[in-house]
Scaffold this motif. Structure first.
Motif, mmCIF file in Angstrom:
data_model
loop_
_atom_site.group_PDB
_atom_site.id
_atom_site.type_symbol
_atom_site.label_atom_id
_atom_site.label_comp_id
_atom_site.label_asym_id
_atom_site.label_seq_id
_atom_site.Cartn_x
_atom_site.Cartn_y
_atom_site.Cartn_z
ATOM 1 N N GLY A 104 0.974 -1.169 -0.190
ATOM 2 C CA GLY A 104 -0.044 -0.043 -0.064
ATOM 3 C C GLY A 104 0.936 1.310 0.190
ATOM 4 N N GLU A 105 1.902 1.359 -0.600
ATOM 5 C CA GLU A 105 2.676 2.470 -0.701
ATOM 6 C C GLU A 105 3.035 2.674 -2.321
ATOM 7 N N LEU A 106 3.526 3.915 -2.478
ATOM 8 C CA LEU A 106 3.799 4.529 -3.612
ATOM 9 C C LEU A 106 2.433 4.712 -4.731
ATOM 10 N N TRP A 107 1.519 4.921 -3.955
ATOM 11 C CA TRP A 107 0.294 4.781 -4.783
ATOM 12 C C TRP A 107 0.163 6.225 -5.773
ATOM 13 N N GLY A 108 -0.828 6.113 -6.553
ATOM 14 C CA GLY A 108 -1.238 7.259 -7.444
ATOM 15 C C GLY A 108 -2.196 8.465 -7.080
ATOM 16 N N LYS A 109 -2.577 9.151 -8.095
ATOM 17 C CA LYS A 109 -3.353 10.445 -7.709
ATOM 18 C C LYS A 109 -4.717 9.930 -7.678
ATOM 19 N N GLU A 110 -5.878 10.494 -7.002
ATOM 20 C CA GLU A 110 -7.043 10.253 -6.990
ATOM 21 C C GLU A 110 -7.500 10.149 -8.344
ATOM 22 N N CYS A 111 -8.516 9.134 -8.474
ATOM 23 C CA CYS A 111 -9.485 9.105 -9.538
ATOM 24 C C CYS A 111 -10.734 8.105 -9.400
ATOM 25 N N ASP A 112 -11.525 7.844 -10.307
ATOM 26 C CA ASP A 112 -12.874 7.441 -9.966
ATOM 27 C C ASP A 112 -12.717 6.084 -11.179
ATOM 28 N N LEU A 113 -11.525 5.701 -11.756
ATOM 29 C CA LEU A 113 -11.774 4.529 -12.519
ATOM 30 C C LEU A 113 -12.296 3.024 -11.987
ATOM 31 N N PRO A 114 -12.835 2.184 -12.757
ATOM 32 C CA PRO A 114 -13.220 1.032 -12.113
ATOM 33 C C PRO A 114 -12.119 0.156 -11.138
ATOM 34 N N TRP A 115 -11.076 0.313 -11.532
ATOM 35 C CA TRP A 115 -9.925 -0.318 -11.028
ATOM 36 C C TRP A 115 -9.127 0.465 -9.947
ATOM 37 N N ALA A 116 -9.789 1.510 -9.401
ATOM 38 C CA ALA A 116 -8.943 2.306 -8.468
ATOM 39 C C ALA A 116 -8.756 1.594 -7.217
ATOM 40 N N VAL A 117 -8.212 2.004 -6.166
ATOM 41 C CA VAL A 117 -7.961 1.336 -5.052
ATOM 42 C C VAL A 117 -8.111 2.424 -3.756
ATOM 43 N N ALA A 118 -8.576 2.010 -2.847
ATOM 44 C CA ALA A 118 -8.495 3.081 -1.815
ATOM 45 C C ALA A 118 -7.478 2.379 -0.647
ATOM 46 N N PHE A 119 -6.186 2.966 -0.779
ATOM 47 C CA PHE A 119 -5.343 2.482 0.011
ATOM 48 C C PHE A 119 -5.333 3.501 1.860
ATOM 49 N N PRO A 120 -5.226 2.392 2.579
ATOM 50 C CA PRO A 120 -5.495 3.103 3.892
ATOM 51 C C PRO A 120 -4.594 4.358 4.439
ATOM 52 N N SER A 121 -3.100 4.225 3.848
ATOM 53 C CA SER A 121 -2.110 5.322 3.927
ATOM 54 C C SER A 121 -2.451 6.377 2.931
ATOM 55 N N GLY A 122 -3.357 6.152 2.129
ATOM 56 C CA GLY A 122 -3.544 7.220 1.052
ATOM 57 C C GLY A 122 -4.854 7.994 1.311
ATOM 58 N N GLY A 123 -5.360 8.166 2.689
ATOM 59 C CA GLY A 123 -6.480 9.109 2.839
ATOM 60 C C GLY A 123 -7.701 8.623 2.764
ATOM 61 N N GLY A 124 -7.726 7.306 2.547
ATOM 62 C CA GLY A 124 -9.016 6.721 2.332
ATOM 63 C C GLY A 124 -9.799 6.978 0.970
ATOM 64 N N VAL A 125 -9.349 7.646 0.144
ATOM 65 C CA VAL A 125 -9.994 8.003 -1.197
ATOM 66 C C VAL A 125 -9.368 7.002 -1.951
ATOM 67 N N TYR A 126 -10.076 6.702 -3.429
ATOM 68 C CA TYR A 126 -9.917 5.921 -4.470
ATOM 69 C C TYR A 126 -8.757 6.644 -5.171
ATOM 70 N N ARG A 127 -7.526 5.711 -5.640
ATOM 71 C CA ARG A 127 -6.511 6.179 -6.237
ATOM 72 C C ARG A 127 -6.003 5.120 -7.355
ATOM 73 N N HIS A 128 -5.103 5.616 -8.451
ATOM 74 C CA HIS A 128 -4.536 4.971 -9.227
ATOM 75 C C HIS A 128 -3.821 3.936 -8.840
ATOM 76 N N PRO A 129 -3.790 2.741 -9.074
ATOM 77 C CA PRO A 129 -2.923 1.791 -8.663
ATOM 78 C C PRO A 129 -1.449 1.951 -9.439
ATOM 79 N N SER A 130 -0.716 2.951 -9.472
ATOM 80 C CA SER A 130 0.311 3.180 -10.184
ATOM 81 C C SER A 130 1.446 2.321 -10.003
ATOM 82 N N GLN A 131 1.360 1.557 -8.676
ATOM 83 C CA GLN A 131 2.335 0.547 -8.578
ATOM 84 C C GLN A 131 2.171 -0.655 -9.761
#
Length: 274
Positions: free
Chosen positions: A149-176
């Motif tokens: 759950g590190e090095l995550w991406g910016k916020e987005c609303d794509l179907p494959w977005a992920v809410a990382f606990p350390s990322g503020g609880g918002v959905y983000r790009h799984p840039s990893q």
């Protein structure tokens, strides 16, 4: 968010044995070196190089030490933002995270070169072989970043977005995973296809192609990846990762041009000097 459901079910810890805790990140490094060694062996057989299994094991061990030391020092130098000058003891605390690809690349070349000189093995050829296998290390490493759950991406609303606990609880790009796919699997497929030609393509072809493609992919992915908090953006939307990746593109192109002009064949062990 189907990918988020998968992520939430993952545990960064692979297993525990009494006081010993084994994390997926450590296993990713191990898997990367093992698979890289297998790939180097397979391609060296295809190129009919005079390299033994012991030679390849020694080179992989040298590269492994170089990668770990170089990646850590690269992170301290490029991403530490002065923190490690005040806390030098924490430089060795690799278990707390903080590894740089660019530093690891330099360390891999240095570590592998030391072994090659000892056994009189062609350094340019090993660099070409090494980057083909290194793509699997990138793939496993980025997948481990996702699990952590590190090095995550910016916020987005794509179907494959992920809410990382350390990322503020918002959905983000799984840039990893973007990096795992492009820097790992895509580059491997390109290099593997190039390696199948006989006779083998000239020295420098694979290193040049790897550096150029990695630099391009990393530069593009940085636009959807959140920069390191201690550094932020350096110049407008440009990050440290992009600043370090652009020279790789230039160096890759230079190596490709030089490889084409010099047309030096791939060789294994160098002849003894009188």
């Amino acid at each position: 968010m189907f990918l988020d459901d998968i992520y939430q079910a993952l545990d960064p810890v692979a297993f525990t044995l009494g006081p010993l805790t084994v994390r997926w990140y450590g296993l990713a490094y191990l898997a990367g070196f093992v698979v890289a060694g297998i790939v180097i062996w397979r391609v060296s057989r295809r190129w009919e190089l005079d390299l033994s299994a012991d030679d390849i094991v020694s080179i992989v061990i040298g590269v492994a030490f170089g990668v770990i030391i170089g990646a850590r020092l690269g992170y301290v130098l490029f991403y530490g933002a002065g923190y490690y000058l005040e806390h030098p003891v924490e430089i060795i605390a690799t278990w707390d995270g903080g590894m740089s690809f660019h530093g690891g690349l330099v360390g891999a070349v240095v570590g592998g070169s030391i072994v090659c000189r000892q056994y009189r093995i062609s350094i340019p050829t090993i660099c070409d072989l090494g980057v083909i296998g290194a793509t699997w290390g990138l793939f496993f490493g980025r997948c481990a970043n996702f699990v952590n759950g590190e090095l995550w991406g910016k916020e987005c609303d794509l179907p494959w977005a992920v809410a990382f606990p350390s990322g503020g609880g918002v959905y983000r790009h799984p840039s990893q995973l973007y990096e795992a796919l492009l820097e790992g699997l895509v580059i491997f497929c390109v290099l593997w296809a190039l390696s199948r030609k006989k006779p083998a393509r000239p020295q420098g072809t694979f290193m040049g192609t790897f550096l150029m493609l990695y630099g391009i992919f990393r530069f593009l992915i940085e636009f959807v990846r959140v920069p390191d908090a201690q550094l932020g953006y350096l110049f407008g939307p440009i990050t440290m990762g992009q600043c370090l990746s652009l020279p790789l593109v230039v160096l890759g192109v230079v190596l490709l041009v030089a490889a084409h002009k010099l047309a030096r064949p791939q060789v294994g062990r160098l002849p003894e000097q009188d």
